[in-house]
Design a protein around this motif. Structure first.
Motif, PDB file in Angstrom:
ATOM      1  N   VAL A  14     -38.938  42.736 -14.920  1.00 54.36           N
ATOM      2  CA  VAL A  14     -39.663  42.436 -13.031  1.00 54.36           C
ATOM      3  C   VAL A  14     -38.363  42.313 -12.814  1.00 54.36           C
ATOM      4  CG1 VAL A  14     -40.021  40.315 -11.289  1.00 54.36           C
ATOM      5  CG2 VAL A  14     -41.375  41.322 -13.696  1.00 54.36           C
ATOM      6  N   THR A  15     -38.131  43.045 -12.022  1.00 52.76           N
ATOM      7  CA  THR A  15     -36.501  43.001 -10.892  1.00 52.76           C
ATOM      8  C   THR A  15     -36.011  41.871  -9.951  1.00 52.76           C
ATOM      9  OG1 THR A  15     -37.175  44.056  -9.203  1.00 52.76           O
ATOM     10  CG2 THR A  15     -36.001  45.607 -11.778  1.00 52.76           C
ATOM     11  N   ASP A  16     -34.609  41.237  -9.754  1.00 48.88           N
ATOM     12  CA  ASP A  16     -34.499  40.379  -8.864  1.00 48.88           C
ATOM     13  C   ASP A  16     -35.377  40.637  -7.259  1.00 48.88           C
ATOM     14  OD1 ASP A  16     -33.013  42.757  -8.549  1.00 48.88           O
ATOM     15  OD2 ASP A  16     -31.198  41.412  -8.310  1.00 48.88           O
ATOM     16  N   ARG A  17     -35.417  41.653  -7.031  1.00 51.08           N
ATOM     17  CA  ARG A  17     -35.695  42.440  -6.105  1.00 51.08           C
ATOM     18  C   ARG A  17     -36.870  41.835  -5.869  1.00 51.08           C
ATOM     19  NH1 ARG A  17     -32.296  47.497  -3.376  1.00 51.08           N
ATOM     20  NH2 ARG A  17     -30.533  46.839  -3.982  1.00 51.08           N
ATOM     21  N   ALA A  18     -38.163  42.873  -6.542  1.00 51.43           N
ATOM     22  CA  ALA A  18     -39.256  42.066  -6.695  1.00 51.43           C
ATOM     23  C   ALA A  18     -39.737  40.610  -6.737  1.00 51.43           C
ATOM     24  CB  ALA A  18     -40.318  42.732  -7.672  1.00 51.43           C
ATOM     25  N   VAL A  19     -39.213  39.749  -7.190  1.00 51.40           N
ATOM     26  CA  VAL A  19     -39.267  38.379  -7.363  1.00 51.40           C
ATOM     27  C   VAL A  19     -38.552  37.657  -6.201  1.00 51.40           C
ATOM     28  CG1 VAL A  19     -38.633  36.144  -8.101  1.00 51.40           C
ATOM     29  CG2 VAL A  19     -38.724  38.440  -9.686  1.00 51.40           C
ATOM     30  N   ILE A  20     -38.285  38.052  -5.451  1.00 52.44           N
ATOM     31  CA  ILE A  20     -37.522  37.385  -4.236  1.00 52.44           C
ATOM     32  C   ILE A  20     -39.086  38.063  -3.356  1.00 52.44           C
ATOM     33  CG2 ILE A  20     -36.052  38.423  -2.752  1.00 52.44           C
ATOM     34  CD1 ILE A  20     -33.600  38.118  -4.401  1.00 52.44           C
ATOM     35  N   ARG A  21     -39.600  39.801  -3.061  1.00 50.51           N
ATOM     36  CA  ARG A  21     -40.208  40.170  -1.902  1.00 50.51           C
ATOM     37  C   ARG A  21     -41.861  39.155  -2.714  1.00 50.51           C
ATOM     38  NH1 ARG A  21     -38.076  45.126  -3.095  1.00 50.51           N
ATOM     39  NH2 ARG A  21     -39.896  45.307  -4.953  1.00 50.51           N
ATOM     40  N   ALA A  22     -41.883  38.701  -3.253  1.00 46.17           N
ATOM     41  CA  ALA A  22     -43.153  37.893  -3.742  1.00 46.17           C
ATOM     42  C   ALA A  22     -43.287  36.898  -3.922  1.00 46.17           C
ATOM     43  CB  ALA A  22     -43.043  37.974  -5.740  1.00 46.17           C
ATOM     44  N   VAL A  23     -42.004  35.985  -3.708  1.00 47.87           N
ATOM     45  CA  VAL A  23     -41.626  34.716  -3.587  1.00 47.87           C
ATOM     46  C   VAL A  23     -41.767  34.373  -1.988  1.00 47.87           C
ATOM     47  CG1 VAL A  23     -40.156  32.757  -2.917  1.00 47.87           C
ATOM     48  CG2 VAL A  23     -40.590  33.619  -5.411  1.00 47.87           C
ATOM     49  N   LYS A  24     -40.975  35.743  -1.225  1.00 44.37           N
ATOM     50  CA  LYS A  24     -41.290  35.404   0.176  1.00 44.37           C
ATOM     51  C   LYS A  24     -42.828  34.944   0.693  1.00 44.37           C
ATOM     52  CE  LYS A  24     -37.311  36.794   1.900  1.00 44.37           C
ATOM     53  NZ  LYS A  24     -36.044  37.975   1.530  1.00 44.37           N
ATOM     54  N   ALA A  25     -43.670  36.266   0.019  1.00 47.89           N
ATOM     55  CA  ALA A  25     -45.142  36.630   0.325  1.00 47.89           C
ATOM     56  C   ALA A  25     -46.052  35.458   0.138  1.00 47.89           C
ATOM     57  CB  ALA A  25     -45.196  38.105  -0.255  1.00 47.89           C
ATOM     58  N   GLY A  26     -45.429  34.570  -1.097  1.00 50.97           N
ATOM     59  CA  GLY A  26     -46.277  33.652  -1.903  1.00 50.97           C
ATOM     60  C   GLY A  26     -47.183  33.837  -2.783  1.00 50.97           C
ATOM     61  N   GLN A  27     -46.552  35.098  -3.521  1.00 51.34           N
ATOM     62  CA  GLN A  27     -47.417  35.213  -4.616  1.00 51.34           C
ATOM     63  C   GLN A  27     -46.591  34.708  -5.957  1.00 51.34           C
ATOM     64  OE1 GLN A  27     -45.888  39.917  -3.872  1.00 51.34           O
ATOM     65  NE2 GLN A  27     -48.270  40.026  -4.720  1.00 51.34           N
ATOM     66  N   THR A  28     -47.613  34.091  -6.443  1.00 48.67           N
ATOM     67  CA  THR A  28     -47.698  33.746  -7.969  1.00 48.67           C
ATOM     68  C   THR A  28     -48.182  33.950  -9.089  1.00 48.67           C
ATOM     69  OG1 THR A  28     -49.804  32.370  -7.674  1.00 48.67           O
ATOM     70  CG2 THR A  28     -47.903  31.356  -6.889  1.00 48.67           C
ATOM     71  N   ASP A  29     -48.741  35.326  -9.165  1.00 50.53           N
ATOM     72  CA  ASP A  29     -48.770  35.927 -10.198  1.00 50.53           C
ATOM     73  C   ASP A  29     -48.264  36.984 -10.875  1.00 50.53           C
ATOM     74  OD1 ASP A  29     -50.752  36.489 -13.049  1.00 50.53           O
ATOM     75  OD2 ASP A  29     -52.240  38.060 -11.373  1.00 50.53           O
ATOM     76  N   LEU A  30     -47.280  36.706 -12.196  1.00 46.62           N
ATOM     77  CA  LEU A  30     -45.853  37.879 -12.484  1.00 46.62           C
ATOM     78  C   LEU A  30     -46.505  38.936 -12.966  1.00 46.62           C
ATOM     79  CD1 LEU A  30     -43.095  37.834 -12.834  1.00 46.62           C
ATOM     80  CD2 LEU A  30     -43.961  37.189 -14.983  1.00 46.62           C
ATOM     81  N   ARG A  31     -48.375  39.200 -12.832  1.00 45.21           N
ATOM     82  CA  ARG A  31     -48.900  40.336 -13.387  1.00 45.21           C
ATOM     83  C   ARG A  31     -48.612  41.355 -12.735  1.00 45.21           C
ATOM     84  NH1 ARG A  31     -50.587  41.387 -17.917  1.00 45.21           N
ATOM     85  NH2 ARG A  31     -51.396  38.929 -18.529  1.00 45.21           N
ATOM     86  N   ALA A  32     -48.376  41.319 -11.684  1.00 43.75           N
ATOM     87  CA  ALA A  32     -48.835  41.898  -9.883  1.00 43.75           C
ATOM     88  C   ALA A  32     -47.447  42.460  -9.764  1.00 43.75           C
ATOM     89  CB  ALA A  32     -49.225  41.526  -8.495  1.00 43.75           C
TER      90      ALA A  32
END
Length: 462
Positions: free
Chosen positions: A319-337
């Motif tokens: 999991v990259t930092d960019r993917a994590v930041i985008r997921a946080v902004k989008a309100g995602q919680t499931d890391l598998r996605a």
């Protein structure tokens, strides 16, 4: 059944007028040159064991005593003192009849200069040991033909030795020794008379046959690269004595004395050291169950650009930092996605020369995984660090640093500079872990910061 195939205990071989007197003086502390008036000490107090199914290499320069040593192992030369046992049978005290039985049943030999019978065909040469054993002709020819096929000589079975090249004749000698069916195979500089390309082919073929047939091989050579390529363990000889006995990695990274250090100084370490050797515990991991916020926390704490996602210590992906930041902004919680499962992996026994390019080119760390042997290593601990030489055609100056674990801890650093032809290039830091539980990550290979150097430095701390 014992896992020891052969054992040599306190072997001495002295040629001359008073060999026993020379041995007593050597045992009392005198040197090789001090006893010349009594005789020439070819082998001095040599002791080692060889396990079943391993390739044990005895390496040394001309005059070191290695060929004399191997001839004592099968009784061709009686030792002045000491003893040799093969599968528990004492070669040294055996009667002539018992010695013939040991040679027929337990040990074969491949000579440097082929030693083929010129008046016999290839297949008859290969079957000769079975003929001596009294095996019926049809059976021995069939067994010899199988080994000749494995050695790539099936179509030459009916030819005479003088119709073959040097490499082919050496393969006949190897097939003859293997056809005998003995567990222990002695090889006295068997490839030294061959051209370099043929020699390499023979080395590779020997390793393949040994893996397939599981024979125990004691190989004599003066070529360090050959010893490093073939040997599970290596005994280094000098002036009749074994000065170090260990794995190729141990001899390369922890030479016993200045002689051994000088001997191995020009070896390309990337062709000997493996990912298993250069490992430290992985820190950039997060369980899938921790979710996106858990991955973000690890990235912040470690100031990293990527983190490996694991599940029960099994590698799932990266999991990259960019993917994590985008997921946080989008309100995602499931890391598998957001896990990228296309992460590059290498095995723990992969040579560094084979993984450097991937490590340099990969934007994220390389995962080193070992599905089969991980459980056996779950109790290993400790650390080691080593910097490894890059291929000579690499651009820029690199430092490869890695840590690995067995027991205790040690640190080895080797900094090697390579002239850059352009802008600075990032070096490669290798990270790993031994002792991870489960079926997954045992090591991580990560990209790190630039460091230029034209020095080679070896430092060890225990």
């Amino acid at each position: 059944m014992s896992d020891t195939a052969l054992e040599a205990r306190n072997l001495y071989k002295v040629f001359g007028r008073s060999p026993n007197q020379a041995v007593r003086r050597l045992q009392a502390g005198e040197g090789r040159s001090d006893v010349l008036d009594a005789g020439t000490a070819a082998v001095i107090d040599a002791s080692f064991t060889v396990k079943r199914g391993e390739i044990f290499v005895v390496m040394g320069l001309s005059g070191s005593g290695k060929s004399t040593l191997i001839r004592m192992l099968n009784g061709l030369l009686p030792p002045t003192s000491g003893e040799v046992t093969i599968h528990g049978r004492n070669v040294t005290t055996a009667s002539p009849r018992e010695l013939r039985d040991i040679r027929r049943e337990s040990v074969s030999m491949v000579f440097q200069h082929f030693a083929l019978l010129p008046h016999r065909s290839v297949i008859d040469n290969a079957a000769y040991a079975l003929e001596i054993q009294g095996v019926p002709k049809a059976e021995r020819l069939e067994r010899a033909r199988v080994l000749l096929e494995k050695a790539g000589l099936g179509e030459w079975a009916d030819s005479r030795p003088d119709e073959l090249s040097g490499g082919m004749r050496q393969r006949v000698g190897l097939a003859r020794a293997l056809t005998a069916g003995t567990d222990v195979l002695l090889m006295d500089e068997a490839f030294s008379a061959l051209d370099p390309l043929i020699r390499r082919e023979m080395q590779e073929q020997l390793v393949e046959l040994q893996h397939e047939l599981g024979r125990t091989i004691i190989f004599i050579t003066h070529d360090l690269n050959e010893a490093m390529f073939l040997g599970d363990r290596i005994a280094v000889m000098r002036d009749g004595r074994i000065v170090q006995n260990g794995t190729p990695e141990e001899i390369l990274t922890d030479p016993a004395n200045d002689y051994v250090a000088q001997f191995v100084q020009d070896v390309d370490r990337t062709k000997v050291l493996t990912a298993r050797t250069v490992m430290e515990p992985p820190h950039l991991t997060t369980p899938v169950s921790a979710g996106v916020r858990g991955a973000l926390r690890v990235l912040r704490e470690q100031q990293a650009r990527a983190v490996f996602a694991t599940e029960g210590r099994r590698l799932v992906g990266v999991v990259t930092d960019r993917a994590v930041i985008r997921a946080v902004k989008a309100g995602q919680t499931d890391l598998r996605a957001i896990i990228d499962q296309s992460v590059l992996t290498v095995g723990p026994d992969d040579l560094l020369t084979d993984i450097v390019e991937s490590a340099v080119e990969s934007p994220v760390p390389l995962a080193v995984v070992d599905e089969k042997s991980l459980a056996k290593q779950a109790n290993a601990s400790g650390q080691a660090s080593v910097t490894v030489t890059l291929p000579t055609n690499a651009v820029g100056s690199y430092t490869l640093t890695a840590t690995g674990a067995e027991s205790g801890s040690s640190q080895i650093t080797i900094n090697t500079g390579i002239a850059a032809t352009g802008a600075d290039v990032s070096p490669v830091l290798l990270w790993g872990a031994v002792g991870a539980v489960g079926l997954g990550v045992i090591a991580l290979i990560a990209v790190g910061a630039v460091r230029r150097s034209r020095q080679t430095e070896l430092v060890e701390q225990r």
